[in-house]
Motif scaffolding. Structure first.
Motif, PDB file in Angstrom:
ATOM      1  N   ALA A 163       0.845  -1.205   0.000  1.00  0.00           N
ATOM      2  CA  ALA A 163       0.000   0.000   0.000  1.00  0.00           C
ATOM      3  C   ALA A 163       0.872   1.243   0.000  1.00  0.00           C
ATOM      4  N   ASN A 164       1.936   1.205   0.749  1.00  0.00           N
ATOM      5  CA  ASN A 164       2.884   2.308   0.821  1.00  0.00           C
ATOM      6  C   ASN A 164       3.506   2.593  -0.544  1.00  0.00           C
ATOM      7  N   MET A 165       3.870   1.515  -1.236  1.00  0.00           N
ATOM      8  CA  MET A 165       4.469   1.649  -2.557  1.00  0.00           C
ATOM      9  C   MET A 165       3.467   2.260  -3.546  1.00  0.00           C
ATOM     10  N   ILE A 166       2.219   1.779  -3.480  1.00  0.00           N
ATOM     11  CA  ILE A 166       1.175   2.268  -4.393  1.00  0.00           C
ATOM     12  C   ILE A 166       0.911   3.756  -4.169  1.00  0.00           C
ATOM     13  N   CYS A 167       0.904   4.170  -2.883  1.00  0.00           N
ATOM     14  CA  CYS A 167       0.506   5.541  -2.541  1.00  0.00           C
ATOM     15  C   CYS A 167       1.569   6.585  -2.857  1.00  0.00           C
ATOM     16  N   ASP A 168       2.774   6.158  -3.171  1.00  0.00           N
ATOM     17  CA  ASP A 168       3.830   7.120  -3.496  1.00  0.00           C
ATOM     18  C   ASP A 168       3.367   8.049  -4.632  1.00  0.00           C
ATOM     19  N   ASP A 169       3.594   9.353  -4.444  1.00  0.00           N
ATOM     20  CA  ASP A 169       3.141  10.358  -5.423  1.00  0.00           C
ATOM     21  C   ASP A 169       3.658  10.102  -6.830  1.00  0.00           C
ATOM     22  N   ASP A 170       4.816   9.480  -6.926  1.00  0.00           N
ATOM     23  CA  ASP A 170       5.442   9.227  -8.218  1.00  0.00           C
ATOM     24  C   ASP A 170       4.698   8.216  -9.087  1.00  0.00           C
ATOM     25  N   VAL A 171       3.927   7.346  -8.438  1.00  0.00           N
ATOM     26  CA  VAL A 171       3.345   6.215  -9.165  1.00  0.00           C
ATOM     27  C   VAL A 171       2.109   6.620  -9.975  1.00  0.00           C
ATOM     28  N   ASP A 172       2.131   6.338 -11.289  1.00  0.00           N
ATOM     29  CA  ASP A 172       0.979   6.610 -12.155  1.00  0.00           C
ATOM     30  C   ASP A 172       0.128   5.361 -12.366  1.00  0.00           C
ATOM     31  N   ILE A 173       0.798   4.229 -12.603  1.00  0.00           N
ATOM     32  CA  ILE A 173       0.078   3.001 -12.964  1.00  0.00           C
ATOM     33  C   ILE A 173       0.534   1.833 -12.093  1.00  0.00           C
ATOM     34  N   VAL A 174      -0.441   1.055 -11.622  1.00  0.00           N
ATOM     35  CA  VAL A 174      -0.132  -0.153 -10.865  1.00  0.00           C
ATOM     36  C   VAL A 174      -0.543  -1.357 -11.709  1.00  0.00           C
ATOM     37  N   VAL A 175       0.423  -2.202 -12.035  1.00  0.00           N
ATOM     38  CA  VAL A 175       0.101  -3.454 -12.721  1.00  0.00           C
ATOM     39  C   VAL A 175      -0.075  -4.504 -11.623  1.00  0.00           C
ATOM     40  N   ASN A 176      -1.304  -4.981 -11.468  1.00  0.00           N
ATOM     41  CA  ASN A 176      -1.558  -5.969 -10.418  1.00  0.00           C
ATOM     42  C   ASN A 176      -1.621  -7.360 -11.035  1.00  0.00           C
ATOM     43  N   ALA A 177      -0.521  -8.079 -10.917  1.00  0.00           N
ATOM     44  CA  ALA A 177      -0.451  -9.449 -11.444  1.00  0.00           C
ATOM     45  C   ALA A 177      -0.202 -10.436 -10.312  1.00  0.00           C
ATOM     46  N   ILE A 178      -0.733 -10.100  -9.138  1.00  0.00           N
ATOM     47  CA  ILE A 178      -0.686 -11.022  -8.002  1.00  0.00           C
ATOM     48  C   ILE A 178      -1.659 -12.151  -8.323  1.00  0.00           C
ATOM     49  N   SER A 179      -1.381 -13.363  -7.808  1.00  0.00           N
ATOM     50  CA  SER A 179      -2.274 -14.490  -8.086  1.00  0.00           C
ATOM     51  C   SER A 179      -3.280 -14.676  -6.953  1.00  0.00           C
ATOM     52  N   GLY A 180      -4.557 -14.815  -7.309  1.00  0.00           N
ATOM     53  CA  GLY A 180      -5.593 -15.149  -6.326  1.00  0.00           C
ATOM     54  C   GLY A 180      -6.170 -13.958  -5.569  1.00  0.00           C
ATOM     55  N   ALA A 181      -7.048 -14.274  -4.616  1.00  0.00           N
ATOM     56  CA  ALA A 181      -7.765 -13.244  -3.850  1.00  0.00           C
ATOM     57  C   ALA A 181      -6.816 -12.345  -3.070  1.00  0.00           C
ATOM     58  N   ALA A 182      -5.578 -12.788  -2.893  1.00  0.00           N
ATOM     59  CA  ALA A 182      -4.572 -11.985  -2.194  1.00  0.00           C
ATOM     60  C   ALA A 182      -4.318 -10.653  -2.905  1.00  0.00           C
ATOM     61  N   GLY A 183      -4.759 -10.540  -4.163  1.00  0.00           N
ATOM     62  CA  GLY A 183      -4.529  -9.312  -4.918  1.00  0.00           C
ATOM     63  C   GLY A 183      -5.546  -8.204  -4.660  1.00  0.00           C
ATOM     64  N   LEU A 184      -6.611  -8.520  -3.940  1.00  0.00           N
ATOM     65  CA  LEU A 184      -7.714  -7.556  -3.769  1.00  0.00           C
ATOM     66  C   LEU A 184      -7.288  -6.266  -3.067  1.00  0.00           C
ATOM     67  N   ASN A 185      -6.520  -6.385  -1.982  1.00  0.00           N
ATOM     68  CA  ASN A 185      -6.126  -5.193  -1.231  1.00  0.00           C
ATOM     69  C   ASN A 185      -5.407  -4.171  -2.092  1.00  0.00           C
ATOM     70  N   ALA A 186      -4.488  -4.669  -2.911  1.00  0.00           N
ATOM     71  CA  ALA A 186      -3.709  -3.762  -3.765  1.00  0.00           C
ATOM     72  C   ALA A 186      -4.600  -3.064  -4.788  1.00  0.00           C
ATOM     73  N   SER A 187      -5.580  -3.796  -5.332  1.00  0.00           N
ATOM     74  CA  SER A 187      -6.501  -3.181  -6.297  1.00  0.00           C
ATOM     75  C   SER A 187      -7.302  -2.066  -5.621  1.00  0.00           C
ATOM     76  N   TYR A 188      -7.748  -2.355  -4.421  1.00  0.00           N
ATOM     77  CA  TYR A 188      -8.556  -1.398  -3.655  1.00  0.00           C
ATOM     78  C   TYR A 188      -7.754  -0.121  -3.384  1.00  0.00           C
ATOM     79  N   THR A 189      -6.528  -0.309  -2.901  1.00  0.00           N
ATOM     80  CA  THR A 189      -5.676   0.848  -2.575  1.00  0.00           C
ATOM     81  C   THR A 189      -5.390   1.689  -3.821  1.00  0.00           C
ATOM     82  N   THR A 190      -5.163   1.014  -4.942  1.00  0.00           N
ATOM     83  CA  THR A 190      -4.850   1.727  -6.191  1.00  0.00           C
ATOM     84  C   THR A 190      -6.009   2.626  -6.624  1.00  0.00           C
ATOM     85  N   LEU A 191      -7.210   2.053  -6.650  1.00  0.00           N
ATOM     86  CA  LEU A 191      -8.368   2.833  -7.116  1.00  0.00           C
ATOM     87  C   LEU A 191      -8.738   3.919  -6.105  1.00  0.00           C
TER      88      LEU A 191
END
Ligand code: MG
Length: 373
Positions: free
Chosen positions: A75-103
């Motif tokens: 989440a910390n990595m995603i929230c960095d001001d520098d980041v424009d795009i997050v490619v979420n290629a985590i496998s399984g339901a474990a990827g949900l948190n990152a998608s949520y934080t990104t949007l």
């Protein structure tokens, strides 16, 4: 995000989608810059990619002490001001948190983790606006077929399926197939979890639910059609009977690149399609009797609420056991169905609720394993 170079982070950088994403970046290094990398457990691949692309910010999940710590670091990595795009290629339901934080943080989500939408579509879609681009060949195709069209004129979505490695086989033929047999997928080169999902047709089932959320279509408007060559990546039919199809070389780097370049188009990263040597395009109907997972996914989707979360958790448990040679192929749908029968869906309200539901479903799924099929 116009002319300037876009900064991207790649979650799941050592997997199939992750490494192909790195390849797209290699070919468009004037337009894309990697600023963060996350890998599950492949330390060597993570280090090699970090060195090649000059990335300081990297996380190896297997080394984290707890799931909560890993989630916080990502989440910390995603929230960095520098980041424009997050490619979420985590496998399984474990990827949900990152998608949520990104949007939630208004960044573009290039989403290969379809389980995010299957489990948490009800939470993600209201936050998505124009920031959600699918990295799934079918959904990328549908996305493009819908550009410039009125939503109300869509009559049907034809979601294409390769049919998987066991296409044409009946239940009796599948009694004793092994994980190794299933891993011989004919068309796409993918990781083990999605390859087993392709063999059971659960992958197509997850994609049906993904399409329902992404394109706001009812389940009655989604038609799964077998297209053995995987040349047509999906089609949209309009009320006047016109059908738009998306074709192209079967290479995930095309949909990956589009999710990064949109609304622009960049030079292709792969060989172009050779129509003069493409001798046929075959279509067929999926066999939901033999491949019951597709039917179960439609049922879970129609039930809605937390039922797709239950179904997905049970499937993840069953696939892991099959990959480990602990259960037979035909037990996968059996475990999914038995688990689903033990739950009534609730309205989706929060990530915490989904996480609790996922944990409960996994527990139940493990008790649903019979000793014979
Ligand atoms: Mg797909």
């Amino acid at each position: 995000m116009s002319d300037a170079q876009k900064n991207i982070i790649v979650l799941g950088c050592s997997g199939s989608i992750g490494t192909q994403t790195l390849d797209v970046v290699r070919q468009h290094s004037d337009k894309l810059k990697i600023v963060g990398l996350v890998a599950h457990s492949s330390k060597d691949k993570l280090e090699a990619a970090a060195q090649e692309f000059g990335v300081q910010n990297k996380i190896l999940l297997a080394e984290e002490n707890s799931e909560a710590e890993a989630t916080a670091k990502i989440a910390n990595m995603i929230c960095d001001d520098d980041v424009d795009i997050v490619v979420n290629a985590i496998s399984g339901a474990a990827g949900l948190n990152a998608s949520y934080t990104t949007l939630k943080n208004n960044k573009r989500l290039a989403l290969a983790n379809k389980e995010s939408l299957v489990v948490g579509g009800d939470l993600l879609i209201p936050m998505a606006k124009n920031n959600l681009l699918p990295i799934d060949s079918e959904h990328g195709a549908i996305y493009q077929c819908l550009i410039g069209e009125e939503k109300s004129t869509v009559s049907k979505i034809h979601l294409t399926a390769s049919g998987g490695p066991f296409y044409g086989k009946k239940r009796a033929d599948l009694e004793n197939v092994t994980a190794a047999d299933a891993l011989k997928h004919p068309t796409w080169n993918m990781g083990p979890k999605i390859t087993i999902d392709s063999a059971t047709l659960m992958n197509k089932g997850l994609e049906v639910i993904e399409a329902h959320h992404l394109f706001a279509v009812d389940y009655s408007q989604i038609n799964v059609v077998v297209q053995r060559q995987s040349a047509i990546h999906s089609m949209v039919e309009y009320i006047d009977g016109s059908v738009k199809a998306h074709l192209g070389t079967t290479d995930m780097r095309i949909p990956i690149q589009y999710a990064l370049s949109y609304p622009e188009r960049w030079e292709t990263p792969v060989e172009r399609m050779d129509f003069q040597n493409l001798d046929s395009l075959d279509f067929g109907k999926p066999d939901c009797e033999t491949f019951k997972c597709l039917h179960l996914a439609f049922e879970a989707g129609k039930a809605g609420g937390t039922m797709p979360c239950v179904m997905n958790a049970a499937n993840e448990v069953a696939v892991a056991k099959f990959l480990n040679d602990e259960i037979k192929f035909l037990q996968i749908p059996e475990i999914v169905e038995r688990t689903m029968n033990k739950f009534n869906p609730d309205k989706v309200e929060s990530l915490e609720q989904l996480s609790e539901n996922d944990t409960q479903s996994r527990k139940i799924a493990k008790t649903c394993i019979s000793h014979q099929t």
